[in-house]
Write a protein that holds these residues in place. Structure first.
Motif, short mmCIF file in Angstrom:
data_model
loop_
_atom_site.label_atom_id
_atom_site.label_comp_id
_atom_site.label_asym_id
_atom_site.label_seq_id
_atom_site.Cartn_x
_atom_site.Cartn_y
_atom_site.Cartn_z
N ASN A 123 0.81 -1.22 0.00
CA ASN A 123 0.00 0.00 0.00
C ASN A 123 0.85 1.27 0.00
N SER A 132 -0.55 3.69 -2.40
CA SER A 132 -1.85 4.18 -1.93
C SER A 132 -1.62 5.34 -0.96
N ALA A 137 -5.89 -1.35 -2.11
CA ALA A 137 -4.78 -1.84 -1.30
C ALA A 137 -5.17 -3.13 -0.56
#
Ligand code: NAD
Length: 399
Positions: free
Chosen positions: A146, A149, A340
């Motif tokens: 992630n 993200s 994610a």
């Protein structure tokens, strides 16, 4: 084996009947060429909620069909919580940084069968890493899952804070039209000096994503980036955090939380920042001193503070960051977009498959292995613990 999985609450209205998007974009590889998590199978639909209790990280079918026991709970804080009842004989514990099950020294002492703690996400500071090393418990996370993200969230927060988006949005919601009120704290990002504390996967991606705004970019990290990257981004490297914060309008914090970085942004560090600077912290709440941040926003030493990380989590209802002026806080969400979630669910399954089959877990996923910091842990962490005070999470009351 018994697997204890601590996940956040389901949506208040129950699991969604439908989702905004019917599919996720296809991503082939991470920017440095690292491959995405690649489990042998998948028992969930990408793009659906996986990080909450009913989502079960998509693991139940896989684990039970292989003869394992899966316990999923959101009861993780305070005396007598469900997770504490199961940690005593769990072999593996899985938890997400968004809603961490703090694996303190005391809990580790009770966890007689525990072999591995998996972070479904990135950032394993909720585990007392020293106690994990001392007790030969391996700690792994889904490196890169992630990072990008979070970098998107950082860009959103820098731009929304400097332009004062939240205030303007509130005025519209309240039926107002006072333009002067709406713009009296609103600036352009263009031309500003933006610096990151740490230029790892998130920090570097955030710099790359900010470059098209025509800003001046700075960084501090204990590992210097290659000259080619510094040149590509016209980056200024600083030998210390102090040297960088002195010249930056916006500072974004992207290092892990460990004893070297805990409380890094205290009164003394904030007083060295350019007056009226902004901080975006999506790394960990404890890197910033709770009261020093609130005080600096009140005095105007800081113009804004945004981020999604708190200490502890959930943040107590009376946590001062919920009510301090000029903040753009969210709950810990940047790394748990639906996009994610799918990547870290795959990553957790890949790790479990390797573990059960006796295969090596990717070196990039390792934080602690065989009693030592290893892999990304050796690169990005230091020995010790940063879990002190986590029992305060029990103070949070659901609304
Ligand atoms: P990374 O390992 O790629 O980068 C970490 C960087 O921090 C490395 O370059 C390392 O050298 C640097 N660093 C470590 N200690 C330092 C110190 N004392 N001073 C300066 N630099 C230091 O990890 P990443 O993917 O970029 O993630 C970084 C952190 O962000 C995670 O550890 C986690 O705490 C946080 N994170 C938050 C979310 C979220 O949802 N908000 C999601 C993912 C990660």
């Amino acid at each position: 084996m018994k697997i204890l999985c601590v996940l956040y609450d389901d949506p208040k209205g129950g699991m969604p009947k439908s989702y905004a998007l019917s599919e996720l974009p296809k991503i082939e590889k991470y920017p440095d060429g690292m491959t995405l998590p690649s489990p042998k199978g998948r028992d969930y639909t990408p793009g659906q909620l996986l990080g909450c209790v009913s989502g079960e990280l998509g693991l139940r079918k896989f684990l039970e069909s292989n003869g394992h026991e899966l316990v999923v709970t959101n009861s993780k804080d305070g005396d007598g919580c469900e997770a504490d009842k199961h940690i005593v004989d769990a072999d593996i514990v899985i938890s997400q940084p968004f809603f961490p099950y703090y694996l303190t020294k005391e809990r580790i002492a009770k966890a007689k069968n525990l072999k591995m703690a998996i972070t479904a996400g990135i950032g394993s500071d909720h585990v007392d890493l020293q106690a994990a090393m001392d007790n030969k418990i391996d700690v792994v996370e889904v490196t890169y899952c992630n990072s990008r993200s979070v970098a998107e969230h950082i860009v959103m927060m820098i731009v929304s804070m400097v332009r004062d988006y939240h205030n303007q949005h509130r005025i519209v919601n309240e039926g107002g039209w006072n333009i002067a009120d709406a713009v009296q704290r609103s600036y352009d990002v263009e031309g500003m000096h933006i610096g990151t504390v740490a230029a790892g996967r998130i920090g570097l991606d955030a710099l790359r994503k900010m470059k098209p705004f025509d800003v001046h970019l700075h960084y501090f990290d204990r590992h210097k980036l290659p000259d080619s990257v510094e040149k590509e981004l016209n980056l200024t490297f600083h030998e210390s955090v102090e040297s960088m914060v002195k010249v930056c309008d916006v500072v974004t914090i992207n290092c892990p939380l460990h004893p070297e970085t805990e409380n890094l942004f205290d009164d003394a560090m904030i007083s060295k920042m350019k007056k009226g600077a902004y901080i975006v912290n999506t790394a960990r709440g404890k890197i910033c001193n709770r009261d020093a941040i609130a005080k600096a926003l009140k005095s105007g030493q800081l113009s804004g503070y945004a981020g999604d990380v708190w200490f502890p989590q959930p943040a107590p209802n009376d946590h001062v960051w919920r009510t301090m002026p000029h903040h753009g806080m969210t709950p810990h969400t940047s790394g748990t977009s639906l996009t994610a979630q799918s990547r870290y669910a795959d990553g957790v399954r890949e790790i479990l498959e390797c573990f059960f089959e006796g295969k090596e877990i990717r070196n990039q996923y390792l934080i602690v292995k065989d009693g030592q910091l290893a892999g990304m842990g050796a690169h990005s962490y230091s020995k010790g613990s940063a879990t002190g005070g986590s029992e305060e999470a029990a103070k949070y009351k659901k609304k």
